[in-house]
Design a protein around this motif. Structure first.
Motif, PDB file in Angstrom:
ATOM      1  N   LYS A  12       1.053  -1.227  -0.027  1.00  0.00           N
ATOM      2  CA  LYS A  12       0.015  -0.020  -0.014  1.00  0.00           C
ATOM      3  C   LYS A  12       0.749   1.357   0.073  1.00  0.00           C
ATOM      4  O   LYS A  12       0.677   2.191  -0.673  1.00  0.00           O
ATOM      5  N   ARG A  13       2.072   1.308   0.797  1.00  0.00           N
ATOM      6  CA  ARG A  13       2.843   2.293   0.979  1.00  0.00           C
ATOM      7  C   ARG A  13       3.477   2.673  -0.466  1.00  0.00           C
ATOM      8  O   ARG A  13       3.793   3.674  -0.815  1.00  0.00           O
ATOM      9  N   GLU A  14       3.901   1.438  -1.194  1.00  0.00           N
ATOM     10  CA  GLU A  14       4.310   1.463  -2.580  1.00  0.00           C
ATOM     11  C   GLU A  14       3.376   2.203  -3.496  1.00  0.00           C
ATOM     12  O   GLU A  14       3.674   2.773  -4.435  1.00  0.00           O
ATOM     13  N   LEU A  15       2.111   1.960  -3.419  1.00  0.00           N
ATOM     14  CA  LEU A  15       1.192   2.056  -4.287  1.00  0.00           C
ATOM     15  C   LEU A  15       0.642   3.650  -4.129  1.00  0.00           C
ATOM     16  O   LEU A  15       0.209   4.165  -5.149  1.00  0.00           O
TER      17      LEU A  15
ATOM     18  N   ARG B 145       1.930   6.348  -6.624  1.00  0.00           N
ATOM     19  CA  ARG B 145       1.462   5.884  -8.145  1.00  0.00           C
ATOM     20  C   ARG B 145       0.157   6.331  -8.018  1.00  0.00           C
ATOM     21  O   ARG B 145      -0.412   7.065  -8.951  1.00  0.00           O
ATOM     22  N   LEU B 146      -0.578   5.994  -7.103  1.00  0.00           N
ATOM     23  CA  LEU B 146      -2.345   6.196  -7.069  1.00  0.00           C
ATOM     24  C   LEU B 146      -2.249   7.813  -7.165  1.00  0.00           C
ATOM     25  O   LEU B 146      -3.189   8.388  -7.861  1.00  0.00           O
ATOM     26  N   ALA B 147      -1.593   8.514  -6.325  1.00  0.00           N
ATOM     27  CA  ALA B 147      -1.515   9.994  -6.321  1.00  0.00           C
ATOM     28  C   ALA B 147      -1.386  10.547  -7.579  1.00  0.00           C
ATOM     29  O   ALA B 147      -2.126  11.445  -8.077  1.00  0.00           O
ATOM     30  N   PHE B 148      -0.359   9.829  -8.195  1.00  0.00           N
ATOM     31  CA  PHE B 148      -0.038  10.487  -9.615  1.00  0.00           C
ATOM     32  C   PHE B 148      -1.060  10.344 -10.509  1.00  0.00           C
ATOM     33  O   PHE B 148      -1.512  11.163 -11.350  1.00  0.00           O
TER      34      PHE B 148
ATOM     35  N   LYS C  15      -6.957   3.243 -17.476  1.00  0.00           N
ATOM     36  CA  LYS C  15      -6.869   1.707 -17.239  1.00  0.00           C
ATOM     37  C   LYS C  15      -5.974   1.623 -15.938  1.00  0.00           C
ATOM     38  O   LYS C  15      -6.300   0.683 -15.152  1.00  0.00           O
ATOM     39  N   GLU C  16      -4.964   1.930 -16.185  1.00  0.00           N
ATOM     40  CA  GLU C  16      -3.767   2.030 -15.057  1.00  0.00           C
ATOM     41  C   GLU C  16      -4.398   2.212 -13.951  1.00  0.00           C
ATOM     42  O   GLU C  16      -4.305   1.716 -12.702  1.00  0.00           O
ATOM     43  N   HIS C  17      -5.017   3.426 -13.810  1.00  0.00           N
ATOM     44  CA  HIS C  17      -5.646   4.085 -12.575  1.00  0.00           C
ATOM     45  C   HIS C  17      -6.828   3.148 -12.047  1.00  0.00           C
ATOM     46  O   HIS C  17      -6.679   2.726 -10.874  1.00  0.00           O
ATOM     47  N   ASP C  18      -7.468   2.446 -12.747  1.00  0.00           N
ATOM     48  CA  ASP C  18      -8.469   1.738 -12.204  1.00  0.00           C
ATOM     49  C   ASP C  18      -7.746   0.554 -11.825  1.00  0.00           C
ATOM     50  O   ASP C  18      -8.171  -0.064 -10.645  1.00  0.00           O
TER      51      ASP C  18
ATOM     52  N   GLU D 168      -8.212  -0.406  -7.954  1.00  0.00           N
ATOM     53  CA  GLU D 168      -8.721  -1.848  -7.549  1.00  0.00           C
ATOM     54  C   GLU D 168      -7.660  -2.514  -6.686  1.00  0.00           C
ATOM     55  O   GLU D 168      -8.063  -3.019  -5.748  1.00  0.00           O
ATOM     56  N   ARG D 169      -6.394  -2.365  -6.974  1.00  0.00           N
ATOM     57  CA  ARG D 169      -5.427  -2.984  -6.508  1.00  0.00           C
ATOM     58  C   ARG D 169      -5.328  -2.553  -4.884  1.00  0.00           C
ATOM     59  O   ARG D 169      -5.125  -3.238  -3.962  1.00  0.00           O
ATOM     60  N   ASP D 170      -5.372  -1.213  -4.660  1.00  0.00           N
ATOM     61  CA  ASP D 170      -5.318  -0.458  -3.425  1.00  0.00           C
ATOM     62  C   ASP D 170      -6.466  -0.803  -2.534  1.00  0.00           C
ATOM     63  O   ASP D 170      -6.542  -1.195  -1.436  1.00  0.00           O
ATOM     64  N   SER D 171      -7.641  -0.996  -3.379  1.00  0.00           N
ATOM     65  CA  SER D 171      -8.931  -1.473  -2.490  1.00  0.00           C
ATOM     66  C   SER D 171      -8.760  -2.813  -1.970  1.00  0.00           C
ATOM     67  O   SER D 171      -9.126  -3.191  -1.012  1.00  0.00           O
ATOM     68  N   PHE D 172      -8.212  -3.637  -3.118  1.00  0.00           N
ATOM     69  CA  PHE D 172      -8.073  -5.031  -2.521  1.00  0.00           C
ATOM     70  C   PHE D 172      -7.261  -5.082  -1.452  1.00  0.00           C
ATOM     71  O   PHE D 172      -7.537  -5.827  -0.428  1.00  0.00           O
ATOM     72  N   LEU D 173      -6.175  -4.511  -1.496  1.00  0.00           N
ATOM     73  CA  LEU D 173      -5.092  -4.268  -0.411  1.00  0.00           C
ATOM     74  C   LEU D 173      -5.934  -3.964   1.018  1.00  0.00           C
ATOM     75  O   LEU D 173      -5.609  -4.278   1.969  1.00  0.00           O
ATOM     76  N   THR D 174      -6.849  -2.863   0.733  1.00  0.00           N
ATOM     77  CA  THR D 174      -7.367  -2.221   1.808  1.00  0.00           C
ATOM     78  C   THR D 174      -8.385  -3.447   2.657  1.00  0.00           C
ATOM     79  O   THR D 174      -8.162  -3.467   3.697  1.00  0.00           O
TER      80      THR D 174
END
Length: 658
Positions: free
Chosen positions: A215-218, A221-224, A565-568, A572-578
């Motif tokens: 999550k810290r690594e993402l 990238r997610l903010a960008f 697509k990458e944002h989604d 989605e990956r961040d939501s999954f990790l949450t």
């Protein structure tokens, strides 16, 4: 109750051997080296013993029969133990969480523990790998240990006391003694569950640490990507306008290309058909021109006339010579007659002299006839005149009579024969000359007819040559038109290639779904009168498209589809990790609760068991020693253990070990 023990290939038991235990107490006796200890080790082995040292070996392969003089080496060892289960004492301990089996669940259900007999089998192979069977179904070692725990049986501890190990129980330290008591109380299953829960908790904490790291690594990238998505959303109006322009531009361009392809195809077909017909006409007229009669007949007539003329000239010259000879011969006859009449003192001229004169005249006449230049003819005529004058002066007398040195009495008859012969030749030649003149007249008529025919054919040939020239001019015109048409076709191909490239760029920039109308063929039909106007309008649309594309490029939304697509995917990956983190937290809480519950249960069961053991221990001690007191006491040892933390600082927490 133990019923049988079956050994096959285990240590000294090469052949299959079965031991039956029909009494409560069974004794196995025999000399040293007979394999008594191997029987005990076989029981340890089949009950799940993992220490090869306790079975006097270094690896699993050391338990396999090595062979003898009479028997070969075995490649596997197998031990099977059978228990009486008619009273249904064997069971899998019921418990949730760590106590429930997962991968071995189906195996347990298939090996029904309600059977009257429970058969455990353990096999070991040459590579040291072991396999466990429960009533013929393969299970895990964990399943075997839990099943045996339900009847307080284990591979070590107080159940199997080997030779020289009696004092081990008496001299055992408090920790070993505790393990034996827990084993006797049937608390091993809780120990297994507690260890399993501890392992799972450690693994869960590692998973949580890994999830937090991801999550810290993402996060950057997610903010960008969120900022990029905001830019894309701001440029959506431009994209919509560009899509509308593209739809109209591409549809009209497609219509224009389709119309031009039809027009050019029709023009090409018409021109090629005309050229094909013209080639056919040109080939036919060229063939006709080649097949027209050449002036062969005129040439043949001219050749025949030339031949007749030469023949006529030869005969004329011959006739001249004969006439000259006749004249000479006639004069000779006359002179002879005069001489016979008494006036003949003069001599006649010899025939040889006359022949020489005639031959010279014939040569000069032939030369004159062959000349066309008057200046060449006059000198020759002068030569002829001179030759005749010299002959007259030499051979003719002043009174006009010719004379010759030759004469003879018998010449009269020969002269007459000669005269007759010359007359016959003259008549034949004159007749031949008349025939030649008739042939000459016929050839003249034929020549005139052939000339008229040749002139007519020549006029027709010139007409066809003119027509052929017209065909060639038309062919050149058609080929020139086809070449111009080819240039137009190449230009259209370039336009079509640009259109296809534009389609690809539009699809890459806007996405195929935004160009759906253009793909479905919703294009305008371009007519011949509006083509030029549409092309100029198309150029204006093209310029507008380029301006909007520049704006979009400046907005930095190139590859927007990939960014979205990458944002989604990242979101989605961040939501999954949450959610994963929440699940891990729940699992940790569940495991911590289970561990606490198991520890409490162990503590209660252990203390209750100690109380029961102390009562029986007091009775047994008094019985053995005739009185006195004996008891077991629980000692609590406190120690400090390092607490698992994420930073490098070391923290410790107090713990209690019984």
């Amino acid at each position: 109750m133990l019923k049988t023990l079956e050994l096959s290939g285990f240590k000294s038991f090469a052949k299959k051997s079965t031991l039956s235990f029909e009494r409560p107490v069974t004794s196995i006796v025999g000399p040293n080296g007979s394999g008594k200890s191997n029987v005990v080790e076989a029981i340890r082995f089949v009950l799940g013993e993992q220490s090869m040292k306790s079975m006097r070996g270094k690896s699993g392969s050391d338990l396999i029969f090595k062979g003898s003089k009479s028997l070969g080496k075995m490649n596997r060892a197998s031990v099977t133990i059978t228990f009486d289960n008619r009273n249904k004492v064997f069971k899998f301990p019921n418990g949730g969480g760590a106590g429930s089996l997962s991968s071995g669940k189906n195996a347990r259900e298939n090996s029904n523990i309600d059977f009257d007999e429970i058969t455990l089998t353990r096999e070991v192979f040459a590579d040291g790998v072991s396999r466990y069977l429960l009533n013929g179904s393969e299970v895990r070692l964990k399943d075997i240990l839990e099943l045996l725990t339900s009847v307080h049986i284990g591979a070590s501890g107080h159940h199997i006391i080997s030779q020289g190990e009696a004092d081990r129980l008496l001299s055992a330290n408090s920790r070993d003694r505790k393990e034996m008591i827990e084993d006797a109380l049937g608390l091993k299953v809780y120990q297994y569950r507690l260890k399993d829960a501890d392992r799972k908790l450690i693994k869960t904490r590692e998973n949580m640490k890994e999830v937090l790291t991801q999550k810290r690594e993402l996060a950057p990238r997610l903010a960008f990507l969120k900022r990029q998505v905001e830019k894309i959303q701001k440029a959506e109006a431009l994209r919509s306008e560009l899509a509308d322009l593209y739809k109209e531009y591409l549809s009209r361009e497609e219509g224009y290309i389709s119309y031009e392809e039809r027009v050019l195809s029709q023009e090409d077909g018409v021109l090629r058909n005309q050229l094909r017909d013209l080639q056919k006409d040109l080939s036919e007229i060229s063939q006709d021109t080649r097949e027209m009669s050449k002036p062969v007949e005129l040439n043949m007539i001219a050749t025949d006339r030339e031949t007749l003329r030469r023949t006529y000239d030869e005969l004329s010259r011959k006739l001249g010579r004969i006439e000259a000879l006749l004249e000479v011969e006639s004069e000779r006859q006359n002179e002879k007659a005069t001489a016979v009449g008494g006036e003949g003192n003069n001599e006649l001229i010899s025939g040889e002299r006359v022949s020489d004169l005639l031959a010279e005249m014939e040569r000069l006449i032939t030369f004159v006839l062959s000349q066309t230049n008057i200046h060449e003819i006059i000198p020759t005529l002068k030569k002829m005149q001179t030759a005749v004058g010299q002959f007259r002066q030499t051979y003719v007398s002043k009174d006009g009579r010719e004379h010759d040195s030759s004469s003879g009495a018998g010449a009269d008859d020969s002269s007459e024969d000669k005269l007759q012969k010359l007359m016959s030749e003259k008549d034949a030649i004159e007749e031949a000359l008349e025939e030649i003149e008739d042939k000459e007249t016929d050839l003249k008529h034929r020549e005139e007819t052939a000339k008229k025919k040749h002139e007519e054919e020549d006029r027709e040939r010139r007409q066809k040559e003119g027509k052929r020239y017209e065909f060639l001019m038309e062919k050149n015109r058609l080929e020139s038109e086809l070449e111009k048409l080819s240039f137009r076709q190449n230009a259209l191909l370039k336009t079509k290639s640009d259109f296809e490239q534009e389609m690809r760029e539009a699809a890459a920039l806007l996405g195929v779904h935004m160009l759906r109308g253009s793909e479905q063929g919703e294009h305008q039909v371009v007519g011949p009168h509006s083509a030029e106007e549409d092309r100029s309008l198309q150029e204006d649309r093209r310029k507008k498209i380029e301006r909007i594309k520049i704006k979009l490029e400046e907005a930095g939304i190139g590859g927007a589809g990939d960014v979205l697509k990458e944002h989604d995917e990242v979101a989605e990956r961040d939501s999954f990790l949450t959610h994963e983190l929440e699940d891990v937290n729940l699992a940790m809480k569940s495991l911590e609760a289970m561990i606490s519950e198991l520890k409490d249960k162990l503590d209660v069961e252990f203390k209750t068991g100690i109380d029961k053991i102390n009562k029986e221990f007091q009775k047994f001690f008094a019985l053995m020693f005739g009185g006195g007191n004996a008891f077991l006491s629980v000692i609590i040892e406190k120690s400090r253990k390092r607490r698992g933390v994420e930073d490098e600082d070391m923290e410790f927490e107090d713990s209690e070990d019984v």
